[in-house]
Write a protein that holds these residues in place. Structure first.
Motif, PDB file in Angstrom:
ATOM      1  N   ILE A   1       0.830  -1.208   0.000  1.00 51.85           N
ATOM      2  CA  ILE A   1       0.000   0.000   0.000  1.00 51.85           C
ATOM      3  C   ILE A   1       0.858   1.249   0.000  1.00 51.85           C
ATOM      4  O   ILE A   1       0.625   2.201  -0.766  1.00 51.85           O
ATOM      5  CB  ILE A   1      -0.953  -0.015   1.207  1.00 51.85           C
ATOM      6  CG1 ILE A   1      -1.955  -1.174   1.088  1.00 51.85           C
ATOM      7  CG2 ILE A   1      -1.709   1.312   1.319  1.00 51.85           C
ATOM      8  CD1 ILE A   1      -2.820  -1.351   2.307  1.00 51.85           C
ATOM      9  N   GLU A   2       1.892   1.284   0.844  1.00 50.15           N
ATOM     10  CA  GLU A   2       2.717   2.481   0.970  1.00 50.15           C
ATOM     11  C   GLU A   2       3.619   2.706  -0.238  1.00 50.15           C
ATOM     12  O   GLU A   2       3.961   3.848  -0.573  1.00 50.15           O
ATOM     13  CB  GLU A   2       3.568   2.376   2.239  1.00 50.15           C
ATOM     14  CG  GLU A   2       2.739   2.404   3.522  1.00 50.15           C
ATOM     15  CD  GLU A   2       3.594   2.182   4.752  1.00 50.15           C
ATOM     16  OE1 GLU A   2       4.818   1.951   4.586  1.00 50.15           O
ATOM     17  OE2 GLU A   2       3.029   2.221   5.876  1.00 50.15           O
ATOM     18  N   SER A   3       4.026   1.657  -0.931  1.00 56.34           N
ATOM     19  CA  SER A   3       4.920   1.802  -2.076  1.00 56.34           C
ATOM     20  C   SER A   3       4.213   2.232  -3.341  1.00 56.34           C
ATOM     21  O   SER A   3       4.859   2.542  -4.345  1.00 56.34           O
ATOM     22  CB  SER A   3       5.663   0.484  -2.317  1.00 56.34           C
ATOM     23  OG  SER A   3       4.744  -0.533  -2.683  1.00 56.34           O
ATOM     24  N   GLY A   4       2.878   2.230  -3.328  1.00 55.17           N
ATOM     25  CA  GLY A   4       2.124   2.632  -4.508  1.00 55.17           C
ATOM     26  C   GLY A   4       2.079   1.571  -5.577  1.00 55.17           C
ATOM     27  O   GLY A   4       1.758   1.863  -6.732  1.00 55.17           O
ATOM     28  N   MET A   5       2.366   0.320  -5.216  1.00 54.20           N
ATOM     29  CA  MET A   5       2.331  -0.763  -6.204  1.00 54.20           C
ATOM     30  C   MET A   5       0.924  -0.985  -6.719  1.00 54.20           C
ATOM     31  O   MET A   5       0.725  -1.366  -7.868  1.00 54.20           O
ATOM     32  CB  MET A   5       2.874  -2.061  -5.587  1.00 54.20           C
ATOM     33  CG  MET A   5       4.347  -1.999  -5.228  1.00 54.20           C
ATOM     34  SD  MET A   5       4.871  -3.504  -4.375  1.00 54.20           S
ATOM     35  CE  MET A   5       4.481  -4.736  -5.622  1.00 54.20           C
ATOM     36  N   ALA A   6      -0.054  -0.728  -5.889  1.00 56.54           N
ATOM     37  CA  ALA A   6      -1.441  -0.980  -6.296  1.00 56.54           C
ATOM     38  C   ALA A   6      -2.042   0.319  -6.809  1.00 56.54           C
ATOM     39  O   ALA A   6      -2.676   1.059  -6.075  1.00 56.54           O
ATOM     40  CB  ALA A   6      -2.232  -1.534  -5.126  1.00 56.54           C
ATOM     41  N   GLU A   7      -1.759   0.630  -8.109  1.00 59.43           N
ATOM     42  CA  GLU A   7      -2.307   1.843  -8.685  1.00 59.43           C
ATOM     43  C   GLU A   7      -3.782   1.682  -9.042  1.00 59.43           C
ATOM     44  O   GLU A   7      -4.512   2.663  -9.159  1.00 59.43           O
ATOM     45  CB  GLU A   7      -1.501   2.213  -9.934  1.00 59.43           C
ATOM     46  CG  GLU A   7      -0.025   2.517  -9.622  1.00 59.43           C
ATOM     47  CD  GLU A   7       0.757   2.864 -10.872  1.00 59.43           C
ATOM     48  OE1 GLU A   7       0.137   2.806 -11.963  1.00 59.43           O
ATOM     49  OE2 GLU A   7       1.949   3.195 -10.751  1.00 59.43           O
ATOM     50  N   ASN A   8      -4.218   0.467  -9.216  1.00 65.49           N
ATOM     51  CA  ASN A   8      -5.631   0.203  -9.526  1.00 65.49           C
ATOM     52  C   ASN A   8      -6.461   0.462  -8.266  1.00 65.49           C
ATOM     53  O   ASN A   8      -6.201  -0.133  -7.218  1.00 65.49           O
ATOM     54  CB  ASN A   8      -5.788  -1.246  -9.984  1.00 65.49           C
ATOM     55  CG  ASN A   8      -7.187  -1.527 -10.480  1.00 65.49           C
ATOM     56  OD1 ASN A   8      -8.134  -0.872 -10.078  1.00 65.49           O
ATOM     57  ND2 ASN A   8      -7.295  -2.507 -11.371  1.00 65.49           N
ATOM     58  N   PRO A   9      -7.467   1.353  -8.342  1.00 67.44           N
ATOM     59  CA  PRO A   9      -8.290   1.630  -7.139  1.00 67.44           C
ATOM     60  C   PRO A   9      -8.931   0.381  -6.551  1.00 67.44           C
ATOM     61  O   PRO A   9      -9.038   0.253  -5.336  1.00 67.44           O
ATOM     62  CB  PRO A   9      -9.333   2.633  -7.669  1.00 67.44           C
ATOM     63  CG  PRO A   9      -8.706   3.255  -8.862  1.00 67.44           C
ATOM     64  CD  PRO A   9      -7.852   2.202  -9.481  1.00 67.44           C
ATOM     65  N   ALA A  10      -9.386  -0.527  -7.403  1.00 68.34           N
ATOM     66  CA  ALA A  10     -10.017  -1.749  -6.893  1.00 68.34           C
ATOM     67  C   ALA A  10      -9.013  -2.594  -6.120  1.00 68.34           C
ATOM     68  O   ALA A  10      -9.323  -3.156  -5.063  1.00 68.34           O
ATOM     69  CB  ALA A  10     -10.619  -2.549  -8.050  1.00 68.34           C
TER      70      ALA A  10
END
Length: 576
Positions: A370-379
């Motif tokens: 979450i903190e690294s921004g790996m999940a750019e997809n909102p879902a």
């Protein structure tokens, strides 16, 4: 002799006694049968419930283990292979698919739990330790037959051998009715020695009827006899009883008490509890009860070596001032209960330690993603947030179980450090905001404009607040309100958690803080819970020198008031 006198002198026929005697026998036999059936049924149901609860607890631990992504089907099978023999189960296995119940043996109880992640089904079977069997009813049956024989024999004897006594009884009833003529009260001598003795008594009474009144007899011996304890009945009790008089001398000790304390009954009576070695561990408690500081004290004492120790729970109670005894000691053998508790605590501690490591790893990986921004997809981000919340919730459940084990083992300690309240409250609100939104609950946090740090154990204070606020959100119905109010002053922190849930009856205000206690209120019977949260919360508050209070009425919601003092305050320094 007149006709009515001849009829009165004729002994009654034995059939006159048959009907009442038969009714008495039937009533006694029916009572014995009903009591035996009820006792057997009640004890069996309790045993069944205990076995069911045991299986459900084991299944819940396995289900928690199965939630770990790294646990495979083979790991579950291995765990069951260990738990089954250890807990004495008939069957402890994992199957791939649930099946229809096939157990028809009333002496067995089973539990099937579907595991997550398609790991199959846990099938557990245990034996119900039935406290009664059919053979156990032989004794009540024998007693009943003995009573039948006794009643019939007594009836026969009364009709053939007690004619004189029955006629003396008729004379006594006539006296009670007001008859004073001795000639009318006399019974013919032909009815045996009882009639002769009665007539002699009447003659003696007639001689002294005009004599001066005799002095009242001394009633002291009768009073002493009336105060004697029923030794035979008390000796049959499974727990020990020891009574001390006003001078702290032993005036009574039943058999169980003598065995538990290692006393000789014939020698200990009259001995002072102050000098008797068997009471050496209780001197302080005995002083408290005798001095009136408290009317009741409970303590545990241990006898024997570590490998063969016996643990006794002693309750000291003060008695009424007009009794000969001043203090009563009630002694119970709790050795097996303590051994069972220690085994349970050891198992829970081991299981929770094993669960905590994978949960921590999962939480760290998710938070890093979450903190690294790996999940750019909102879902995907939403899914990761849900996983993070659920892992933290499961981690709190494991922490609850581990903390309870520490409390039971008296090993819980505090890691006191500066605790930033602003961050603590922010995390708390974040954890429960989504849960409150799902139930359309209005969750309000009312905090001071500036929050100072306090000296406390951050993890345990967080656990305390999570348990109390989590309970409020859990039991508040949809559309309700939950309010979290924090107040801080130099003395410490005060938190109030209010809800408009179903409320708690006054009789249950203290019981809700007991481990595994759940109220019988129908409106919350469907809400799941471990029964540990509030007990653990109060223990943590008291370890910090504070406490938790409850204000509630049925149908009016609850308000929990949490007080945690700051050890830096002047009041705490003086207390130290």
């Amino acid at each position: 002799m007149k006709k009515n006198e001849r009829q009165r002198s004729r002994p009654p026929h034995w059939t006159d006694w048959l009907l009442p005697a038969s009714s008495s026998v039937a009533a006694v036999a029916l009572l014995i049968a009903c009591f035996g059936w009820w006792t057997s049924r009640t004890a069996t149901e309790k045993a069944r419930a205990f076995a069911k609860e045991k299986l459900e607890t084991i299944a819940h631990v396995v289900e928690l283990a199965a939630a770990d992504e790294s646990v495979k089907a083979g790991d579950i099978t291995a765990m069951l292979d260990v738990l089954g023999p250890r807990e004495g189960l008939v069957t402890a296995e994992r199957v791939d698919h649930p099946s229809e119940p096939t157990i028809s043996n009333p002496d067995l109880v089973s539990v099937d739990v579907v595991l997550p992640r398609d790991l199959g089904v846990v099938h557990l079977v245990d034996v119900i330790e039935r406290p009664w069997t059919a053979s156990d009813l032989l004794l009540p049956g024998a007693v009943g037959l003995g009573l039948v024989a006794l009643v019939l024999g007594a009836t026969f004897y009364a009709t053939t051998r007690t004619s004189g006594l029955r006629r003396v009884g008729s004379a006594l009833r006539a006296i009670h009715a007001g008859e004073k003529d001795h000639e009318i009260l006399r019974v013919a001598d032909r009815f045996g020695p009882d009639a002769v003795a009665w007539n002699s008594l009447l003659s003696a009474l007639q001689e002294v009827v005009h004599a001066p009144e005799a002095s009242q007899p001394n009633r002291r011996d009768e009073n002493v006899r009336a105060g004697h304890l029923p030794v035979g009945a008390l000796d049959a009790m499974p727990f020990g009883l020891v009574a001390l008089d006003q001078n702290r001398r032993v005036m009574f000790c039943n058999g169980a008490g003598a065995v538990m304390l290692g006393l000789n009954r014939s020698e200990v009576i009259g001995e002072s509890a102050t000098t008797c070695e068997a009471f050496s561990e209780m001197h302080g408690q005995i002083d408290e009860v005798f001095s009136g500081v408290t009317p009741r004290v409970t303590m545990d004492i241990t006898r024997g070596e570590e490998t063969s120790r016996d643990i006794f729970r002693v309750t000291l109670r003060s008695l009424r001032k007009d009794d000969d005894a001043a203090v009563l000691l009630i002694i119970e053998d709790v050795t097996q209960t303590r051994i069972a508790d220690e085994a349970r605590n050891s198992f829970v501690a081991q299981a929770t330690h094993e669960l905590r490591t994978p949960l921590t790893n999962i939480r760290l990986v998710v938070e890093e993603a979450i903190e690294s921004g790996m999940a750019e997809n909102p879902a995907l981000t939403h899914s990761l947030n849900i996983i993070n919340q659920e892992v933290r919730r499961l981690d709190r459940v494991v922490a609850d179980m581990l903390s309870v084990s520490e409390i039971e083992a008296a090993t819980m300690s505090l890691n006191i450090d500066d605790t930033p309240l602003a961050r603590l409250f922010a995390d708390l609100e974040s954890d429960y905001r989504a849960q409150a939104r799902e139930k359309s609950i209005t969750l309000t946090f009312t905090l001071p404009a500036k929050l100072e740090t306090i000296r406390a154990d951050r993890e345990k204070v967080a656990l305390l607040l999570h348990n109390v606020l989590g309970n409020a959100v859990k039991y508040t119905p949809e559309g309700g309100h939950v309010e979290f109010i924090a107040e801080q002053d130099p003395e410490g922190l005060t938190v109030r958690v209010k809800d408009d849930g179903p409320g708690i009856a006054a009789d249950d205000h203290e019981r809700v803080f007991q481990k595994f206690y759940r109220t019988d209120e129908a409106r919350i019977s469907g809400t799941k819970g471990s029964g540990l949260g509030l007990a653990l919360a109060r223990e943590i508050a008291r370890l910090h020198g504070g406490d938790i209070e409850l204000e509630s009425e049925l149908g009016r919601g609850c308000e929990f008031i949490i007080r945690i003092p700051d050890p830096r305050s002047e009041g705490m320094n003086q207390a130290a």
